[in-house]
Design a protein around this motif. Structure first.
Motif, PDB file in Angstrom:
ATOM      1  N   ARG A 111       0.858  -1.185   0.000  1.00  0.00           N
ATOM      2  CA  ARG A 111       0.000   0.000   0.000  1.00  0.00           C
ATOM      3  C   ARG A 111       0.895   1.236   0.000  1.00  0.00           C
TER       4      ARG A 111
ATOM      5  N   ALA B 270       4.058   0.445   2.281  1.00  0.00           N
ATOM      6  CA  ALA B 270       3.810  -0.332   3.493  1.00  0.00           C
ATOM      7  C   ALA B 270       3.236  -1.680   3.092  1.00  0.00           C
TER       8      ALA B 270
ATOM      9  N   ALA C 152       0.746  -4.834   4.070  1.00  0.00           N
ATOM     10  CA  ALA C 152      -0.434  -5.100   4.887  1.00  0.00           C
ATOM     11  C   ALA C 152      -1.010  -6.457   4.515  1.00  0.00           C
TER      12      ALA C 152
ATOM     13  N   ARG D 199      -4.251  -5.831   8.509  1.00  0.00           N
ATOM     14  CA  ARG D 199      -3.239  -5.843   9.564  1.00  0.00           C
ATOM     15  C   ARG D 199      -1.918  -5.372   8.969  1.00  0.00           C
ATOM     16  N   GLY D 200      -1.373  -4.290   9.513  1.00  0.00           N
ATOM     17  CA  GLY D 200      -0.094  -3.789   9.041  1.00  0.00           C
ATOM     18  C   GLY D 200       1.057  -4.657   9.511  1.00  0.00           C
TER      19      GLY D 200
ATOM     20  N   SER E 258      10.162  -0.155   3.226  1.00  0.00           N
ATOM     21  CA  SER E 258       9.156   0.895   3.046  1.00  0.00           C
ATOM     22  C   SER E 258       9.353   1.669   1.750  1.00  0.00           C
TER      23      SER E 258
END
Length: 635
Positions: free
Chosen positions: A293, A299, A301, A310-311, A317
């Motif tokens: 995402r 990120a 997820a 849920r991250g 990153s």
């Protein structure tokens, strides 16, 4: 113990040679018979790309020795140029001839496609007993025909091109062939000129009979909607990413019935399809999905079966792309704030899953204390908010005199449909460790902030990007982050275009660095390859209707406006930006007595590859910045 020294003069262990020699990029990898395989660029072997694996000792082992070079030139940028079966048989595109080859364990490679036919292949995928690929045939047609083909694995097509079967065609471009588990259907992505794949694509569904599509229909996408990465969910539904709501989000489309959104978010699970085979999400057999995402930074997820999100830990990153799946284990590539790029594995069944580095893209890394941690910056610009990542000067052994503000180097990325995401990079640390801050700008037109931000550049390339880099630079000066009198700007290719446009329209920057920067739009339109042949239709306007705009926007039309000291770097074999364009800028600066330097590199094309070139360019950039901005660099 720290020493007080002016910004720009701090001593650093990170050399230009470290930058040139330190990186061997790796792809997102795949599982092959219980092993992890990946594609890795080999700088010490003339930059070839080789398939490698983890040996029993834990060290990387090369499966495809020199001089084999895994590289596709479909769309010129290629992608998914290799795949493998669980018995260890490797299928790959060889860069020198663009043929598909097969290598069985312990045997020499065997050609699967013919030589001398003008064929290129990419997006290789195994489906049952078939080897599917995207084929691009350079037969002299204005638009090279492209189709999805089935390639016999017995070698019969090596001497008989007719043995290669066209599965489906019917559009200027095709991508992402996916056969349903029951073998009854083929899903794929299609689009036509003048659109780019981030402008408008279609998800098509075809009925397969004897391995050939007999009829097809459009399931999703169309005008002003980009659909990417179809993946089957059983044999009766497809998942894919679509930006029809303004963000690339996931949907599930039954073969009969309406599409259902999957955990929509104000972030992108998708991006520009410069390379075929890119994956932004990975479905697991149990129904979970691991997704990238992106909103500026990337990120990871997990989307649970019930839609809960849920991250995951943020070791990676930046530049995150997903690879293969085995049970609950997933491979992915990416970098972190102080972690250089690499191939990672994560087990989603772990109670607290942490990524494990399989293969780093940099062998020898400086201590984290030398690496700047980027922070996101947003400033107001004339066209709206402008996003960027600021890397502060970072050196554990030096500080600046009280009250001094640092010089900053503003970066304009290439593309221009691309984005930066704030990850660790040696070429950035080369400057920041010496006391020169870096601001990496995602000007309007960049991906990672939704379709509206991406389309801000539509018809206004050379205006919005120019204004946004100026606004970003002014923002960090006004905010006290940077010395407003010591701002520099640098970019290559499309980023070089933004540099040249900014320097002809603004006095915000004290110095500019242009690497093979585009200076003539009409020449670019005339010389580009087919994938980008109509790219400028959207960025500037169609020709010949918009020819006046092309002339007016081009920096070569405004040579009298160059008043800023400039370092110009140019490959002498560059077919995209011929040396004459950079030489015209150089001559204009010389005629007016403006400080400048022109570096021409023999044997370099559009993008510097040779280590000695990278070293010479970086050292020249640091030296030129010191001359103009008033500091004595430490080598």
């Amino acid at each position: 113990m720290t020493t007080t020294l002016p910004y720009g003069s701090w001593p650093s262990p990170i050399t230009a040679r470290d930058v040139a020699a330190g990186s061997h990029p790796v792809d997102a990898g795949r599982y092959v018979g219980g092993e992890i395989w990946w594609l890795e660029r080999m700088p010490a072997e003339r930059g070839r790309s080789a398939v490698r694996r983890v040996a029993a000792s834990g060290a990387p082992e090369t499966l495809l020795p020199a001089p084999w070079d895994v590289r596709s030139r479909v769309h010129e940028y290629g992608g998914a140029a290799w795949t493998a079966s669980d018995d260890g048989t490797l299928y790959f595109v060889e860069g020198s001839d663009q043929r598909i080859w097969m290598r069985r364990p312990g045997a020499d490679p065997q050609a699967l496609t013919p030589a001398g036919q003008g064929m290129r292949f990419a997006d290789l995928t195994l489906a049952g007993g078939a080897l599917l690929a995207v084929r691009e045939t350079h037969d002299g047609s204005p638009v090279p025909p492209r189709d999805i083909v089935s390639v016999p694995r017995d070698g019969s097509a090596a001497d008989d091109a007719d043995a290669i079967v066209t599965v489906v065609a019917g559009s200027d471009f095709v991508a992402s062939p996916r056969v349903s588990p029951d073998g009854a259907h083929l899903a794929w992505i299609a689009w036509n000129h003048p659109d780019m794949p981030w402008d408008a694509t279609e998800l098509r569904l075809g009925v397969l009979e004897d391995g050939v599509v007999t009829t097809w229909r459009t399931l999703a996408g169309g005008a002003a909607v980009s659909v990417l990465q179809p993946e089957w969910d059983g044999s009766d539904a497809l998942r894919y990413s679509t930006d029809r709501t303004g963000r690339w989000n996931l949907e599930r489309q039954p073969l009969v019935g309406a599409a259902v959104p999957i955990a929509p978010a104000d972030a992108d699970t998708g991006g520009p399809l410069w390379n075929l085979g890119i994956r932004w999400y990975a479905p697991l057999d149990d129904g979970r999905i691991l997704a990238v995402r992106t909103h500026g930074a990337d990120a990871l997820a997990v989307i649970e079966r019930d839609g809960e999100v849920r991250g995951l830990p943020a070791e990676a990153s930046a530049r995150v792309l997903l690879g293969d799946v085995s049970g609950a284990r997933v491979l992915f590539s990416g970098a972190g704030a102080t972690t250089f790029g690499g191939l990672w594995e994560i087990d989603l069944d772990d109670p607290a899953p942490l990524p494990r580095l399989v293969r780093g893209a940099v062998d020898e890394t400086p201590d984290a204390s030398w690496l700047p941690v980027a922070h996101e910056v947003t400033v107001d610009g004339p066209h709206g908010a402008v996003h960027a990542f600021a890397y502060p000067p970072t050196n554990p052994g030096a500080i600046a005199p009280e009250g001094e503000r640092p010089p900053y180097l503003v970066l304009a990325h290439g593309g221009p449909t691309s984005h930066v995401s704030g990850g660790a990079a040696l070429d950035v640390a080369f400057f920041t460790s010496r006391g020169v801050g870096v601001l990496d700008v995602n000007y309007g037109g960049s991906t990672g902030y939704g379709r509206a931000y991406r389309e801000r550049l539509r018809g206004r390339w050379g205006v919005v990007d120019r204004d946004d880099v100026v606004a970003a630079a002014s923002g960090i000066a006004d905010g006290g982050i940077a010395d407003g009198n010591r701002l520099a700007i640098k970019g290559g290719s499309a980023g070089g275009w933004t540099v040249l446009c900014a320097l002809t329209a603004s006095d915000r920057f004290a110095v500019g660095i242009s690497r093979y920067g585009v200076a003539d739009l009409r020449a670019l339109a005339a010389d580009t390859h087919d994938f980008e042949a109509r790219y400028l239709d959207g960025l500037v306007g169609p020709l010949p209707e918009a020819e006046v705009v092309y002339i007016d926007r081009s920096p070569l039309s405004h040579l009298d406006r160059f008043t800023t000291p400039m370092l110009i770097e140019q490959g002498l074999d560059d077919p995209v930006v011929p040396p004459a364009q950079s030489e015209a800028v150089r001559d204009a600066l010389a005629a007016r007595g403006i400080r400048h330097s022109y570096l021409a590199f023999e044997g370099e094309s559009h993008g510097f590859r040779r280590p000695e070139t990278i070293v010479a360019a970086l050292e020249a950039e640091l030296g030129f910045l010191g001359e103009v901005l008033g500091f004595e660099p430490s080598r």
